[in-house]
Structure formats: C-alpha cells, structure tokens
Scaffold this motif. Sequence first.
Motif, PDB file in Angstrom:
ATOM      1  N   MET A 239       0.857  -1.195   0.000  1.00  0.00           N
ATOM      2  CA  MET A 239       0.000   0.000   0.000  1.00  0.00           C
ATOM      3  C   MET A 239       0.885   1.233   0.000  1.00  0.00           C
ATOM      4  O   MET A 239       1.827   1.330   0.787  1.00  0.00           O
ATOM      5  N   ARG A 240       0.569   2.141  -0.892  1.00  0.00           N
ATOM      6  CA  ARG A 240       1.326   3.386  -0.986  1.00  0.00           C
ATOM      7  C   ARG A 240       0.375   4.552  -0.785  1.00  0.00           C
ATOM      8  O   ARG A 240      -0.709   4.601  -1.365  1.00  0.00           O
ATOM      9  N   GLY A 241       0.798   5.503   0.053  1.00  0.00           N
ATOM     10  CA  GLY A 241      -0.055   6.656   0.291  1.00  0.00           C
ATOM     11  C   GLY A 241       0.629   7.698   1.148  1.00  0.00           C
ATOM     12  O   GLY A 241       1.765   7.522   1.599  1.00  0.00           O
ATOM     13  N   ALA A 242      -0.085   8.774   1.389  1.00  0.00           N
ATOM     14  CA  ALA A 242       0.437   9.882   2.197  1.00  0.00           C
ATOM     15  C   ALA A 242       0.062   9.675   3.660  1.00  0.00           C
ATOM     16  O   ALA A 242      -0.518  10.549   4.293  1.00  0.00           O
ATOM     17  N   PHE A 243       0.408   8.491   4.215  1.00  0.00           N
ATOM     18  CA  PHE A 243      -0.108   8.149   5.534  1.00  0.00           C
ATOM     19  C   PHE A 243       0.523   8.975   6.650  1.00  0.00           C
ATOM     20  O   PHE A 243       0.043   8.961   7.767  1.00  0.00           O
ATOM     21  N   ASN A 244       1.597   9.677   6.367  1.00  0.00           N
ATOM     22  CA  ASN A 244       2.221  10.524   7.386  1.00  0.00           C
ATOM     23  C   ASN A 244       1.778  11.984   7.280  1.00  0.00           C
ATOM     24  O   ASN A 244       2.350  12.837   7.942  1.00  0.00           O
ATOM     25  N   ARG A 245       0.771  12.260   6.456  1.00  0.00           N
ATOM     26  CA  ARG A 245       0.371  13.653   6.231  1.00  0.00           C
ATOM     27  C   ARG A 245      -1.070  13.869   6.678  1.00  0.00           C
ATOM     28  O   ARG A 245      -1.884  12.957   6.659  1.00  0.00           O
ATOM     29  N   HIS A 246      -1.363  15.110   7.076  1.00  0.00           N
ATOM     30  CA  HIS A 246      -2.716  15.459   7.533  1.00  0.00           C
ATOM     31  C   HIS A 246      -3.570  15.836   6.336  1.00  0.00           C
ATOM     32  O   HIS A 246      -3.867  17.005   6.071  1.00  0.00           O
ATOM     33  N   THR A 247      -3.953  14.817   5.562  1.00  0.00           N
ATOM     34  CA  THR A 247      -4.833  15.005   4.421  1.00  0.00           C
ATOM     35  C   THR A 247      -5.915  13.936   4.479  1.00  0.00           C
ATOM     36  O   THR A 247      -5.791  12.942   5.204  1.00  0.00           O
ATOM     37  N   GLY A 248      -6.970  14.128   3.684  1.00  0.00           N
ATOM     38  CA  GLY A 248      -8.007  13.105   3.616  1.00  0.00           C
ATOM     39  C   GLY A 248      -7.466  11.783   3.098  1.00  0.00           C
ATOM     40  O   GLY A 248      -7.784  10.708   3.626  1.00  0.00           O
ATOM     41  N   TYR A 249      -6.614  11.861   2.068  1.00  0.00           N
ATOM     42  CA  TYR A 249      -6.014  10.637   1.529  1.00  0.00           C
ATOM     43  C   TYR A 249      -5.133   9.962   2.581  1.00  0.00           C
ATOM     44  O   TYR A 249      -5.146   8.739   2.730  1.00  0.00           O
ATOM     45  N   GLY A 250      -4.355  10.765   3.309  1.00  0.00           N
ATOM     46  CA  GLY A 250      -3.511  10.200   4.353  1.00  0.00           C
ATOM     47  C   GLY A 250      -4.325   9.539   5.440  1.00  0.00           C
ATOM     48  O   GLY A 250      -3.960   8.472   5.955  1.00  0.00           O
ATOM     49  N   GLY A 271       5.553   5.114   1.651  1.00  0.00           N
ATOM     50  CA  GLY A 271       5.045   6.478   1.694  1.00  0.00           C
ATOM     51  C   GLY A 271       5.056   7.143   0.337  1.00  0.00           C
ATOM     52  O   GLY A 271       5.701   6.678  -0.606  1.00  0.00           O
ATOM     53  N   ILE A 272       4.375   8.251   0.238  1.00  0.00           N
ATOM     54  CA  ILE A 272       4.208   8.901  -1.056  1.00  0.00           C
ATOM     55  C   ILE A 272       5.535   9.363  -1.637  1.00  0.00           C
ATOM     56  O   ILE A 272       5.747   9.327  -2.854  1.00  0.00           O
ATOM     57  N   VAL A 273       6.484   9.770  -0.790  1.00  0.00           N
ATOM     58  CA  VAL A 273       7.771  10.186  -1.332  1.00  0.00           C
ATOM     59  C   VAL A 273       8.800   9.064  -1.286  1.00  0.00           C
ATOM     60  O   VAL A 273       9.793   9.110  -1.991  1.00  0.00           O
ATOM     61  N   GLY A 274       8.581   8.045  -0.453  1.00  0.00           N
ATOM     62  CA  GLY A 274       9.457   6.876  -0.487  1.00  0.00           C
ATOM     63  C   GLY A 274      10.141   6.539   0.812  1.00  0.00           C
ATOM     64  O   GLY A 274       9.895   5.486   1.397  1.00  0.00           O
ATOM     65  N   ASN A 294      -2.463   2.107  -4.521  1.00  0.00           N
ATOM     66  CA  ASN A 294      -2.064   3.507  -4.360  1.00  0.00           C
ATOM     67  C   ASN A 294      -3.253   4.312  -3.848  1.00  0.00           C
ATOM     68  O   ASN A 294      -4.225   4.507  -4.587  1.00  0.00           O
ATOM     69  N   CYS A 295      -3.198   4.776  -2.615  1.00  0.00           N
ATOM     70  CA  CYS A 295      -4.268   5.624  -2.062  1.00  0.00           C
ATOM     71  C   CYS A 295      -3.931   7.075  -2.397  1.00  0.00           C
ATOM     72  O   CYS A 295      -3.549   7.874  -1.526  1.00  0.00           O
ATOM     73  N   THR A 309      -1.369  -2.754 -10.656  1.00  0.00           N
ATOM     74  CA  THR A 309      -1.494  -1.376 -10.167  1.00  0.00           C
ATOM     75  C   THR A 309      -2.954  -1.072  -9.876  1.00  0.00           C
ATOM     76  O   THR A 309      -3.804  -1.149 -10.772  1.00  0.00           O
ATOM     77  N   VAL A 310      -3.237  -0.745  -8.625  1.00  0.00           N
ATOM     78  CA  VAL A 310      -4.588  -0.375  -8.198  1.00  0.00           C
ATOM     79  C   VAL A 310      -4.527   1.048  -7.650  1.00  0.00           C
ATOM     80  O   VAL A 310      -3.646   1.364  -6.849  1.00  0.00           O
ATOM     81  N   THR A 311      -5.422   1.904  -8.090  1.00  0.00           N
ATOM     82  CA  THR A 311      -5.496   3.274  -7.588  1.00  0.00           C
ATOM     83  C   THR A 311      -6.805   3.459  -6.836  1.00  0.00           C
ATOM     84  O   THR A 311      -7.877   3.197  -7.377  1.00  0.00           O
ATOM     85  N   PHE A 312      -6.694   3.873  -5.582  1.00  0.00           N
ATOM     86  CA  PHE A 312      -7.861   4.142  -4.735  1.00  0.00           C
ATOM     87  C   PHE A 312      -7.970   5.662  -4.625  1.00  0.00           C
ATOM     88  O   PHE A 312      -7.183   6.305  -3.949  1.00  0.00           O
ATOM     89  N   SER A 313      -8.943   6.231  -5.332  1.00  0.00           N
ATOM     90  CA  SER A 313      -9.014   7.670  -5.450  1.00  0.00           C
ATOM     91  C   SER A 313     -10.465   8.129  -5.407  1.00  0.00           C
ATOM     92  O   SER A 313     -11.373   7.338  -5.129  1.00  0.00           O
ATOM     93  N   MET A 314     -10.689   9.393  -5.683  1.00  0.00           N
ATOM     94  CA  MET A 314     -12.053   9.944  -5.699  1.00  0.00           C
ATOM     95  C   MET A 314     -12.017  11.268  -6.438  1.00  0.00           C
ATOM     96  O   MET A 314     -10.959  11.877  -6.630  1.00  0.00           O
ATOM     97  N   PHE A 315     -13.195  11.748  -6.862  1.00  0.00           N
ATOM     98  CA  PHE A 315     -13.271  13.061  -7.496  1.00  0.00           C
ATOM     99  C   PHE A 315     -14.546  13.755  -7.046  1.00  0.00           C
ATOM    100  O   PHE A 315     -15.553  13.110  -6.746  1.00  0.00           O
ATOM    101  N   GLU A 316     -14.500  15.101  -7.046  1.00  0.00           N
ATOM    102  CA  GLU A 316     -15.566  15.894  -6.435  1.00  0.00           C
ATOM    103  C   GLU A 316     -16.445  16.611  -7.442  1.00  0.00           C
ATOM    104  O   GLU A 316     -17.241  17.478  -7.067  1.00  0.00           O
TER     105      GLU A 316
END
Length: 604
Positions: A239-250, A271-274, A294-295, A309-316
């Motif tokens: 799993m790859r994502g911005a889990f260390n950041r204060h975002t909705g995706y994280g 993590g998102i940067v590695g 990828n979240c 490759t799986v992308t878990f995303s959303m759009f508004e």
Amino acid sequence: MESSIERAAEHYRAGRLAEAVAECRAYLRTAPRTPDALNLLGAALFTAGEDGAAVEPLREAIRLQPGHAAALTNLAVVLQHREDWAAAERALRHLLALSPELGFAHSRLGSILKEKGDLDRAARHLRRTIRLAPPSAQDWLNLGLVTLLNGEFAEAEDAFRRTIAHTPDGAYAHAQLGEIRLRLGRLEAAAAAFARALRLDPTARGAGDGLARCRRYAAAMARAEPAETASAGRGGLVMRGAFNRHTGYGHFCRRLIQRLRRDGVPLQAIGIVGPESWAEENLDPPVPARAVVNCLIPLATERVPGLATVTFSMFEGTRIPPAWRRQSALSDLILVPTESSRLAWEAQGFPAERLRICPLGVDPEDAAQGGSVAAPTLVDPNGRLVSSYRHRFLNISDFIPRKNILGLLRVWLRSTAPSDDAVLILKLGKGGGDAAMRAELGALLRLAEDGAGRRLAEAAPVNLIDRAMSDAEMTGLYRAATHYWSMSHGEGWDLPMSKAGAMGLTLVAPRHSAYVDYLDDTTAHMIPATVGPALLPGGGGYYPPFHGLDWWIPDEDVASGILTSIIRGDGAPKSARARLLERFTWERSAARLLAILDEAGLRG
C-alpha cells in the motif's frame, strides 16, 4: 523632449531605476499621451519592484496605441508576475493577434494556461513555441512539466530527454525524467535518472526520494507472488499513500492499514515520497504480494513491474479531468468510495469494468470515547462563551473554492441575526493561517456581505479558527458543536461530515456527490443542488483543478430556510449516527477492499 526619453532609457539600461522613473514622469507631465514614455515608465517601475504601480501606465500606452508590442509584452509580464492570469492571458492573445509567430508569447501563454488549469491548450502553445524557433532547454522543460501534469507521459519523457540534451548537467530534468519512468513502471531506467541527478547535485529536489522509492519497489518486486504459487485469499498487499500527512487521503490510507494489520493481512507500506516510515509500527519489510494499492490521485500513481497497479481515489465533480482519464489508464483497477466518483470516471470514458466501489469508514472509536476528549473553551468575537449558545454550527474545511465558504457565509448572513441563540464555528485550513490567507478571507467576506446585502455585525457571530490542531483537539472541536453544516460544491467522501455524524451531531448537507451515499432526508437536513460550471468566486473563471468541468451548486434559499427553521426551534434534530456506525466502519471498508482484490485475482 526626445532627449528626455533617451536619458530615461539610458538610466533604465544602466539600472538607475529611480532616475529612469523620474525622467519618464517629468516627460509625461508635458506630453502625457506618449505611449513609448508610458511603456518605459511601466517597465522601470516593474523592474524596481513596484509591479502594482506599473500596470496603469502600460495599460494607458495600449489604450493610446493598441498595437504597441513592447507595452503588450511588458503588461503581460507584469500581470503574470501578479498572478492575474485572466488579464495576462488577454494581453498575450492581443499580442499574438498582431504577431502570431512570436514564440516567447506562446511560451508565456502556455505557462499562464497551465496555472489556470487549461492543460490541453497550455501544451498546444508550448508545442507551438518549439515549432517556431530553435527551442531552448527551458522550452523543452516547460513542455515536459505540462505534459506530465496532463498525463501525456510519452511526450513528457521525450521533452525531458531533449532538455537534458541541451543541458546535460541539469539535475532537475534528470529527476523529472526519473519521475516519468516511475509512472511508466520502468524501474531501472528511473533509478539511473535519479542517481544521475544526485551525482550532478546531491540536493536535487525529489531525486533522493525517487531513488528511495525505486529501492522499495525493487524489494517488493523480489517478493512478488506468482499466480501459480499463490494461496487463494491469503496473499499480502503493498500500500502506498500519504499516511504521514494530515490530508483526507492520508487519513483513509492510515485507517485502512491499521484495520488490515489488525486482521492479520501481510502488508508493506510505502510512503508517497518513499523513504518515510510510520512511527506506530514497522511497516517497511516486503511481503509476498500481487498488487500495489495507491491511495492517491491518478497523477501520483506509480507502477511496479510484476505487481498489478490499483489506484484508490475519488473526485468531487460530475466527471474527472481529461488528464485524470489518461493517468488512470495506467491502473489495472480504479477503486472509488462512492457512486458519484464512479460516475465521474465513467463520464470521461473510463471503462466501467475497471471501476469498483469501496466505501470508506467513519471513526466510531472517537465517538466511543465519551467525555474523555473535552470540548475546547471557545469565546466568540463578542466575548461570549461559544458553549453558551443553543445552536452551534461547525464547518471544517480547507480554504479552497470547492468548499464554497462564500456560499456558507452568504447563507449565514442572510439567515441569522445578532439576537439568535446561534454561532458558526468555522475551522479553516490545516493551521498557521498567515496574513495572505486572512486577506483572502477578508475579501471573501466582503463578497458575502455584498451578496447577502448585510454586514457581519448584522448576523449571529462567526468564530474563526485557523490554527493547527491535534487529532484530539479536533475531536474536541466536534464536541463543541450541535450541528455540522456543509455548502460544498462536491465531495469525494467528506471525512469531517461523516465523523460529525458518527459523533451524533445533526447534519446539514447538500444533496449531491458523496453525501447521497450515506445520508438522506431521514438522517440529515438535505439541501437541493443543481449542476453548474466550477467557477471561482467573484468571477475569476474556472477553478484550476476543475478547468472546463462542472460541480454542484447548493440552493442557498433552501439552505437559509433550513438554518432559520433550526434556529427558531422548528427543525427537529436528526441523527445519522446509527446508520454510519452500522454501515460504514473501517472493518467493512477493509473487507470490501480485500474482496475486490480477491475477485480480480490480485491477492493470491
């Protein structure tokens, strides 16, 4: 008089800007309708750092001589510097109407259109720049950056390679070439580009992080589980994502990882940067896996050879941008949390068979804390305790146009009076509200006052919070409120709304996008909405991330009626808590994620 202009030009060329300005002004006092003098004055003022003062003389020069190429050029430069994108675009289009083959004008116009989010037209103008004259390294770099954002990865790679051919020692272009190759799953070539960037400049932006991701992807590849040896339903995940950041995706990436680990699913997190890791537990060692989830938004998704490759995303909005469609093509599956996001991908032509819905969870553990996280002591602008108000409306939003803070404030001004037993708690941004944000908020408030025909002092108080708050403090903020209210133009999920519902607040939400997946008239006060263009407040054109797209516009008259009814005591409390805690847990979300991967044969 000519000698005076000549002296001003000499001062300007020598860098004596104050003398150049003084000489131009002296000349213009006797000959105010001289375009060349006005143009030189504008150029000197801008070079001296007075960009605001430079605009009017340049505009006056163009009014007097509409075909004044130098004044049009200088005006475009000044307006671009001031980030007045629409006016800068008009000046450049005027210039190009006079001289269609000006390569630098196409280049600047391409850069401006990039800032406005019009990526397709930006790329066209940058390509025109390259065709018109022998292109520079900067021309190729600009084209590479725009086509990268636009999901045209093959062209972006070619542009960065040509940038490097012009300037072999340019570390940034090498790093960008590595980023493109990671998008395309060419791991060894990406690692070589990042390594080259670091040899040229050990501090090269993004190169060290890119190389760290290459190493982690290589470790994941080494543990990739072939289909013929996999144990059905027992495989692990990357799993790859911005889990260390204060975002909705994280946030949702972190919650899913916690739940999957609790359920015993073998998991490697990247993590998102590695190079970053998660302090709560060791998530670094590779595990046998067949897919990378990828979240992240599609642009940030990277392919790992040998793994799906799986992308878990959303759009508004009502459909994703064309760039997202191109970027999504590199994913074997796209997961979205709601039906509205699924429709947004389909509306842009993405294949329905590669789309799956995986709802997110809410945070019942916070709701179960009882009184352990106390509400903060808040005082309104009049010195009254916020807790003393009967109706306490909360909105937590990033300070971006999609959140429609303008509409929220306009409805509040229209619907409330100082005598009402009500207060609005407005938490904006992730903290550290600076002077620029406060100035922007002030301008937005003036727009709201003009639209409502009432001043802030004529409404119930607004309690603004723009400082950073910890997770515990945020939970306390929910406890300070009785209602949670959104006027958003569109949501992929809205974690604050769902959390507020799970904590028992009465919800007021627009009837659109993600909200209709977990709310209805029995659980919330629903505001009807219509579809319309995604425009900036105050007539500034399209909101750049939504250029050319539509979102939803909540009905402010109905919203005003709902607020008035609640405040006057006619609006009965509604609760979505039972539904949210029953249907939308992280346990269910993680189970659904695993079921989707199992069904697709991506977990053994």
